[in-house]
Design an enzyme around this catalytic site. Structure first.
Site: not given
Ligand code: SAH
Length: 263
Positions: A37, A59, A175
């Site tokens: 990732d 992503k 986030m």
């Protein structure tokens, strides 16, 4: 190669490449394929054999679901070809890491897998900023919350906000930087003292770590003057943040080293 391989769903740790577990490291050393990732430190790929296939799957926020399905299928496909597959994820794979979906996909197909936990950013970034997430006097409960908040369930949200505002001592928002205004407003609205200390730790555990502190009342204003605070970042709310004044070890040592180099 005969038969089905195996998939290791591995936590890469928060950034500092030494914060991977021995088990994670050993799985990398055996890998035929590494699927990694955006937030897994690429330095870790050096532990995989030179011949291992390296597949990047950072992503993209716009086609999240599709992307995840493709990753699930990729893991299964590579394992069915007989490979040892390492799925390397930032932090801990079970904390906002979608490991559940990947493991479910593998389990449904009878593909062997292991989950290798990792050091999660919500604990490690504060630790490197001199903030233990619990402390006998300043915090006896800790919650990990996504700041990527869903507006579609307002009632649930209200109950959750109340719990986070009044029931939990230390809250780590992942986030969450884009939603800082909402986060601080909701916490205050649901009963948290506006003077509660807050830290925002960006690129935690890495050489470029930056920490901004303030209170729920003024953190938004302070953030406006600090463009260097970018994602990935943890927003940590709670009285434990005040311990940083005494135990800010990592940034202090770094500043001393720099002074030494300059001097
Ligand atoms: N599985 C990861 C979290 C993935 S969600 C873990 O356990 O840490 C991605 C979020 O993690 C980012 O938006 C940020 O909030 C946090 N994050 C990941 N790495 C970070 C770092 N080095 N410093 C600060 N926050 C980080």
């Amino acid at each position: 190669m005969n038969g089905t391989g195996k998939v290791y769903l591995v936590g890469a740790g928060p950034g500092d490449p030494k914060l991977i577990t021995l088990k994670g490291l050993e799985s990398l050393q055996q890998a035929d394929v590494v699927v990694y990732d955006r937030l897994a430190n690429p330095a870790l790929l050096e532990h995989a054999p030179a011949a291992a296939e390296r597949i990047y799957c950072g992503k993209l926020p716009d086609n999240h679901t599709l992307q995840q399905e493709r990753i699930n299928e990729l893991l299964a496909e590579k394992a069915l070809e007989g490979n040892v597959v390492v799925r390397l994820k930032g932090g801990d794979p079970c904390v906002f890491g979608r490991v559940g979906e990947e493991a479910e996909h593998l389990a449904e197909r009878g593909i062997p897998f292991e989950i290798v936990p990792g050091v999660t950013a919500g604990i490690a970034a504060p630790a490197y900023a001199g903030i233990p997430v619990t402390h006998r006097e300043h915090g006896s409960s800790f919650a990990v919350v996504t700041g990527h908040l869903r507006e579609d369930k307002p009632e649930l949200a209200t109950e959750k906000w109340r719990a986070l505002a009044t029931g939990i001592d230390t809250v780590a928002f992942y986030m969450g930087v884009a939603n800082l205004p909402l986060i601080r407003t909701q916490l205050i609205k649901h009963g948290r003292d506006p003077q509660t200390p807050v830290a925002i730790i960006s690129w935690g555990t890495l050489p470029q770590q930056v920490t901004l502190t303030g209170t729920l009342a003024d953190i938004e204003e302070r953030l406006a003057g600090h463009r260097e605070i970018t994602n990935p970042a943890i927003i940590l709310v709670g009285n434990v943040v005040q311990l940083r004044d005494k135990i800010n070890w990592f940034e202090t040592a770094r500043a001393e080293t720099n002074e030494h180099l300059i001097g």
